[in-house]
Design a protein around this motif. Structure first.
Motif, short mmCIF file in Angstrom:
data_model
loop_
_atom_site.label_atom_id
_atom_site.label_comp_id
_atom_site.label_asym_id
_atom_site.label_seq_id
_atom_site.Cartn_x
_atom_site.Cartn_y
_atom_site.Cartn_z
N THR A 1 0.84 -1.20 0.00
CA THR A 1 0.00 0.00 0.00
C THR A 1 0.88 1.25 0.00
N GLY A 2 0.56 2.21 -0.89
CA GLY A 2 1.38 3.42 -0.97
C GLY A 2 2.80 3.07 -1.36
N CYS A 3 2.96 2.49 -2.54
CA CYS A 3 4.16 1.71 -2.89
C CYS A 3 5.37 2.52 -3.33
N GLY A 4 5.24 3.83 -3.55
CA GLY A 4 6.37 4.56 -4.14
C GLY A 4 6.63 4.06 -5.54
N VAL A 5 7.89 3.76 -5.87
CA VAL A 5 8.21 3.22 -7.20
C VAL A 5 8.26 1.70 -7.18
N ALA A 6 7.73 1.10 -6.10
CA ALA A 6 7.52 -0.35 -5.98
C ALA A 6 8.80 -1.17 -5.92
N SER A 7 9.84 -0.62 -5.32
CA SER A 7 11.07 -1.41 -5.17
C SER A 7 10.85 -2.60 -4.24
N PHE A 8 10.00 -2.44 -3.22
CA PHE A 8 9.70 -3.56 -2.34
C PHE A 8 9.10 -4.72 -3.15
N GLY A 9 8.10 -4.40 -3.99
CA GLY A 9 7.50 -5.42 -4.82
C GLY A 9 8.48 -5.99 -5.83
N ALA A 10 9.33 -5.14 -6.40
CA ALA A 10 10.29 -5.60 -7.40
C ALA A 10 11.23 -6.66 -6.85
N TYR A 11 11.65 -6.48 -5.58
CA TYR A 11 12.60 -7.44 -5.00
C TYR A 11 11.89 -8.63 -4.37
N LEU A 12 10.60 -8.51 -4.07
CA LEU A 12 9.84 -9.69 -3.64
C LEU A 12 9.74 -10.70 -4.78
N LEU A 13 9.65 -10.22 -6.01
CA LEU A 13 9.49 -11.11 -7.15
C LEU A 13 10.63 -12.12 -7.26
N SER A 14 11.84 -11.69 -6.91
CA SER A 14 12.99 -12.60 -7.00
C SER A 14 12.93 -13.68 -5.94
N ARG A 15 11.97 -13.56 -4.99
CA ARG A 15 11.82 -14.55 -3.93
C ARG A 15 10.55 -15.38 -4.13
N ASN A 16 10.03 -15.35 -5.35
CA ASN A 16 8.83 -16.13 -5.70
C ASN A 16 7.60 -15.66 -4.93
N ILE A 17 7.59 -14.39 -4.55
CA ILE A 17 6.41 -13.79 -3.93
C ILE A 17 5.84 -12.77 -4.92
N LEU A 18 4.55 -12.89 -5.20
CA LEU A 18 3.91 -12.09 -6.24
C LEU A 18 3.16 -10.93 -5.61
N PRO A 19 3.59 -9.69 -5.85
CA PRO A 19 2.96 -8.53 -5.20
C PRO A 19 1.97 -7.81 -6.10
N VAL A 20 1.06 -7.07 -5.50
CA VAL A 20 0.32 -6.01 -6.17
C VAL A 20 0.67 -4.73 -5.43
N SER A 21 1.17 -3.75 -6.14
CA SER A 21 1.52 -2.47 -5.53
C SER A 21 0.53 -1.41 -5.99
N PHE A 22 0.19 -0.49 -5.10
CA PHE A 22 -0.69 0.60 -5.53
C PHE A 22 -0.33 1.89 -4.82
#
Length: 626
Positions: A221-242
């Motif tokens: 939530t309130g993701c900024g440029v979604a770097s948190f989500g971007a690096y979760l992807l490399s750990r096989n965790i699928l995010p939705v950022s908004f």
């Protein structure tokens, strides 16, 4: 009597030659029919070289190089007149040059008509009147370039594609984004993780097990440029950022350009567009959402979308205020009061605080509501909701009530059913299917659907070779996802799929999609999507126009598809042949290139497949606008 043998001989010869003549006639007739059939069945190549851009003709619409199957034959539905189609069909004109980032339901000027109270003006407000609809094609900015391929795109995007430098100045000391020459680079930093998102996620991993497959879906939530989500992807965790549009200029646009799942959105007065029990983990890093205000309304909404046993992570104010209060330019009393209110709301929701370590605090939602219902004797608020469908989330107002979890027979059970760990979760029968809560969707139907989409994806790859080119497509949208079978078939490809369940669908299957470890959102295609132009590389439209027949104009849906599709992006339509012919006639106005093919099971099926490519075009250079 002397002439009798001669007579018999003559008669026999007559019969012989007469039969032979008939045989010649028959053979000649067979030969002529064969030649006629061969001439009738012969077709020159129905894929004219001028139909598709030269750059794409050898890849987008040809088999993958390693395919052993012959290329399916395109079906010819063109009208054979001497007048060219470009002369016959009027084209939708380009929109004005200043509309390259036009987002109809989040238009800044339009939003100013709505109240600022609780940020209502930043919610979805779509054009309603005929005169408000832009019936034109949104241009890409001049100089637009095909985005970098994943995983390179995670760390850099072209400046020409997102020409906004404001964040590089505003967040210069926080390692969000840097401008270097003709591109932006993303060091992976954030306001609360100056050492990078990877190191920050490692710290979370010391509190929550992020490696065993129990955490697969996440919402930032309130993701900024979604770097948190971007690096979760490399750990096989699928995010939705908004994040809302224009709080920080182009933050969601940056996320999408990087190849990270994101939508424009805000927590204000409406529910988030997801069903109940969707996410394994919710995250807020200095997201500026007033969690303790409005009787905890926003934490109540997080509770609705968290699965039983899911986690909520908070970093930034007021967490660890004792160390940061001076830098945050707030009083100790104010920050202490804010944290106390958050703690009180979390406790009233029956969440357990697992740990607060440094700048990170983690809470866990209970696996069922057995104890929570008993605790209502102590916590009078929030009460349990009674009537509203917990999965209803399209312009649905937030309520100050706690969404009850499905009943369990004993306190050790997980409400709604236990989810398998990833990757088994993808093909395991989802709890919502096992429970029989979706009419007509049985475990057998689910298993069959999964197998069908594997077959269909293989067929798609034979029609569009670029689907087999790892990295060519990254952002994919399934406009009518049903059970998420298309996304499941793509799981081993370097792509992510936003699965849309239209609100007009007969069955609300989005909960099943999340239970599979996939992501998605609700949407009505009579309205625009909450995303920027040029979001997706590939759109999949399965029976979309059959679903919306009589509901809204075909041309408006196609214009929205054109808006969110990147230049040289692809659309795969599958629908009844009569519907596809109408679509094909309409997309000539979009200046898209298209070919219709038979169904993967052969020509006897009325359902056909059409593959479309959007042409590359951009706004002219500024000097050419005079």
């Amino acid at each position: 009597m002397a002439h009798l043998p001669y007579y018999h001989l003559k008669h026999k010869l007559f019969i012989f030659f007469n039969h032979k003549l008939k045989l010649y006639y028959m053979l000649s007739l067979i030969l002529l029919c064969t030649i006629s059939y061969l001439l009738g069945s012969y077709h020159p190549n129905t894929q004219p070289s001028s139909l598709f851009p030269t750059k794409l003709s050898s890849s987008c619409f040809t088999s993958a190089s390693n395919s052993t199957n012959p290329l399916p034959v395109p079906l010819d539905f063109s009208s054979h007149h001497s007048l060219s189609s470009s002369a016959r069909v009027p084209h939708f004109p380009p929109c004005s040059l200043n509309s390259s980032e036009y987002t109809p339901c989040h238009d800044v000027e339009r939003s100013l008509r709505f109240p600022r109270t609780r940020l209502i003006y930043r919610e979805r407000h779509c054009p309603l009147e005929e005169g408000e609809f832009l019936r034109c094609r949104v241009p890409a900015p001049h100089g637009y370039t095909t985005p970098f391929r994943w995983p390179e795109s995670r760390d850099m995007v072209w400046y020409a594609n997102v020409p906004h430098k404001w964040l590089t100045v505003e967040k210069a000391g926080q390692n969000w984004v840097r401008f270097e020459g003709d591109r932006f680079t993303f060091p992976g930093g954030g306001t609360m993780f100056p050492h990078g998102a990877d190191a920050y996620i490692d710290e979370i991993g010391k509190i929550i097990n992020l490696k065993d497959g129990s955490v697969r879906t996440a919402i930032d939530t309130g993701c900024g440029v979604a770097s948190f989500g971007a690096y979760l992807l490399s750990r096989n965790i699928l995010p939705v950022s908004f994040a809302p549009k224009d709080t920080h200029e182009a933050q969601v646009q940056f996320a999408l350009e990087r190849g990270v799942p994101a939508l424009i959105g805000i927590m204000a007065t409406n529910r988030l567009p997801y069903p109940s029990r969707s996410f394994d983990m919710a995250h807020c890093s200095r997201c500026l959402i007033p969690w303790g205000q409005y009787d905890g309304l926003y934490l109540i909404e997080v509770d609705r979308i968290l699965r039983p046993g899911g986690y909520w992570i908070l970093s930034g104010p007021p967490i660890n205020w004792e160390s940061h209060w001076k830098g945050w330019e707030r009083s100790k009393e104010d920050l202490h009061s804010e944290q106390s209110s958050i703690e009180a709301v979390a406790k009233s929701l029956c969440w357990k605080k697992l740990k607060q370590k440094g700048d990170i605090a983690v809470w866990q939602k209970p696996s069922n509501h057995v104890h929570c219902k008993q605790s209502r004797r102590v916590f009078k608020k929030p009460r349990f909701c009674e009537t509203q469908d917990p999965d209803l989330a399209w312009y649905t107002k937030l309520e100050e009530c706690l969404t009850p979890l499905p009943a369990v027979s004993n306190i050790t059970q997980t409400a709604g059913g236990q989810r398998a760990k990833w990757p088994a979760r993808l093909t395991a029968i989802p709890p919502r299917v096992n429970s029989g809560s979706l009419e007509g969707i049985t475990p057998k139907v689910f298993t069959t659907d999964t197998a069908i989409w594997k077959e269909r994806l293989a067929y798609y790859k034979s029609l569009n070779g670029e689907l087999s080119d790892a990295g060519r497509y990254r952002n994919i949208l399934d406009m009518n996802a049903n059970l998420g079978g298309f996304a499941a078939a793509l799981v081993n490809d370097p792509v992510w799929v936003m699965n849309v369940v239209p609100v007009e669908s007969k069955a609300n299957t989005l909960g099943v999609i999340f239970e599979r470890g996939l992501i998605g959102t609700y949407q009505s295609w009579c309205e625009a999507m909450s995303t920027y132009p040029r979001t997706y590389d590939l759109l999949h439209a399965d029976s979309v126009f059959t679903l919306y027949d009589g509901r809204c104009k075909m041309e408006d849906i196609l214009l929205e598809m054109d808006r969110i599709l990147r230049p040289e992006g692809c659309v795969i339509f599958r629908d009844d042949i009569d519907v596809l012919v109408k679509v094909k006639n309409n997309i000539e106005q979009m200046q898209w290139n298209s070919i219709i093919y038979d169904h993967e099971q052969g020509p006897m099926q009325r359902e056909k497949v059409m593959v479309v490519v959007k042409q590359y075009w951009t706004a002219p250079a500024p000097a050419q606008t005079a």
